[in-house]
Design an enzyme around this catalytic site. Structure first.
Site, short mmCIF file in Angstrom:
data_model
loop_
_atom_site.label_atom_id
_atom_site.label_comp_id
_atom_site.label_asym_id
_atom_site.label_seq_id
_atom_site.Cartn_x
_atom_site.Cartn_y
_atom_site.Cartn_z
N ASP A 157 -19.73 -59.20 17.50
CA ASP A 157 -19.19 -59.24 18.87
C ASP A 157 -20.13 -60.03 19.77
O ASP A 157 -21.36 -59.92 19.68
CB ASP A 157 -19.00 -57.81 19.41
CG ASP A 157 -17.77 -57.13 18.81
OD1 ASP A 157 -17.16 -57.71 17.89
OD2 ASP A 157 -17.44 -56.01 19.25
N ARG A 210 -8.68 -59.12 15.96
CA ARG A 210 -9.85 -59.80 16.53
C ARG A 210 -10.49 -60.82 15.59
O ARG A 210 -11.66 -60.68 15.21
CB ARG A 210 -10.91 -58.79 16.99
CG ARG A 210 -10.34 -57.67 17.85
CD ARG A 210 -11.44 -56.75 18.37
NE ARG A 210 -10.86 -55.62 19.11
CZ ARG A 210 -11.58 -54.63 19.64
NH1 ARG A 210 -12.89 -54.62 19.51
NH2 ARG A 210 -10.99 -53.64 20.28
#
Ligand code: NAG
Ligand code: NAG
Ligand code: NAG
Ligand code: NAG
Ligand code: NAG
Length: 332
Positions: A157, A210
């Site tokens: 991330d 994602r």
């Protein structure tokens, strides 16, 4: 005469055998070409090899340029905090991070390569926060999706004004929420103008959502292979811009690309069973993609039409073969 030409031929053969055909493993993209300069990590610093967690923690802690080779399995009792000007490189095919993942927080010029980052509970495999010039290359990120969407957090991330990053040749698999860029729609003022990331030649397999999902930034997503990326691979929302080209989608993949802002229910069905509404993002399509059986939903075409650097696209017909041969551990 004979001997030297034999050595010449032998070394040629070795160098081609070492790297699969069609693979260029040099740094490309925003992590290389940006206004602060190429990501060089620990270049020109000392080289050390570490074999236990305590040595690893201290070898990467400061901001002094250093090349740190990590050998073996490291079961970390806390997040590994990597300082500026570091190259952290796994040795061989077996270097592995367990227990806790890696933080690059408020740092610059960091390279992380050739590490297995597996089954990290309670937080991301790697979190890059408020940091610039980072290259995440040739790692393998692995967990499982049988425990549902909330058992693990992200694999890699990238949040809070981070910028000028390349994520290349990684093998991301068996994980629900792979790579989030910008971790809140409330951070518009903080994140806008940042989050320039290049994702290329990554192999995603058996994932949920994602791959990546971006807010407020710019991501160039090219030549990645997606296999069984079940719900939604590339998501561009909250005014984010993506340039998507030369990617290949295979297997059970519902949606390859969406700019429709809704964070789909499949992302976090336990906490947001109806999904979360955000405003849409933008997408531009460059060189042809092979969407396979997946759909796309581009609600807004953007203005990220061309990457501001030189890169070489792998021919679409070769992407599957080249990415499978070149991504993951033991290649560099
Ligand atoms: C890592 O260490 C923890 C705590 O000592 C232990 O519970 C766990 O089983 C270890 N994991 C691995 C993969 O060795
Ligand atoms: C190391 O990183 C810092 C930023 O934390 C930077 O200011 C410094 O110039 C770097 N040192 C070298 C020798 O590159
Ligand atoms: C972001 O990182 C810089 C160092 O590059 C630091 O000076 C600043 O305080 C950090 N900001 C936050 C919000 O952490
Ligand atoms: C595609 O986007 C539109 C909004 O423009 C939305 O109404 C529709 O539900 C989206 N389709 C999917 C499959 O999410
Ligand atoms: C690109 O599009 C965004 C969203 O519409 C806009 O805010 C931005 O100013 C545009 N950039 C350029 C260089 O036109």
């Amino acid at each position: 005469m004979l001997l030297s030409s034999f050595i010449f031929v032998a070394s040629l053969a070795l160098s081609t055998a070492a790297k699969p055909a069609g693979c260029d493993f040099s740094l490309v993209g925003f992590g290389k070409d940006n206004r602060f300069g190429e990501t060089t990590g620990g270049k020109d610093g000392e080289t050390v090899t570490v074999k236990d967690a305590a040595s690893l923690v201290s070898a990467v802690a400061d901001d002094v340029p250093r090349i740190v080779y990590a050998k073996g399995t490291f079961n970390l009792t806390a997040r590994l905090k990597v300082g500026s000007n570091k190259s952290l490189i796994g040795v061989g095919k077996g270097a592995e991070i367990r227990g806790n993942g890696i933080n690059v927080n408020s740092k610059t010029n960091v390279i992380i390569r050739n590490l297995g980052i597996r089954y990290i509970l309670g937080n991301d495999g790697i979190t890059i926060q408020n940091s610039t010039r980072v290259w995440v290359d040739h790692n393998e990120f692995e967990s499982d999706i049988t425990g549902g969407p909330d058992k693990y957090d992200g694999q890699c991330d990238i949040v809070r004004t981070s910028d000028w990053i390349t994520v290349s040749w990684n093998y991301f698999h068996d994980h629900w929420k792979s790579s989030l860029v910008g971790n809140s729609d409330a951070l518009r003022d903080v994140d806008t103008g940042h989050l320039h990331i290049t994702y290329h030649h990554n192999h995603w397999r058996n994932s949920g959502t994602r791959g990546p999902a971006g807010r407020f930034g710019h991501q160039h997503v090219y030549n990645n292979l997606y296999e069984d990326f079940h719900y939604q691979a590339i998501h561009s929302r909250s005014d984010n811009q993506v340039l998507v080209e030369g990617n290949v989608f295979r297997g059970d993949t519902r949606e390859a690309l969406s700019t429709y802002g809704l964070v789909i229910p499949d992302d976090s069905p336990n906490t947001s069973p109806d999904g979360d509404f955000e405003i849409d993002g933008f997408a531009n399509l460059g060189a042809k993609n092979d969407w396979g059986p997946a759909s796309i939903n581009v609600t807004q075409v953007g203005n990220f039409t061309k990457a501001p650097y030189i890169y070489k696209l792998t021919a679409l017909r070769d992407v599957q073969k080249v990415v499978k041969a070149g991504a993951g551990l033991g290649q560099i």
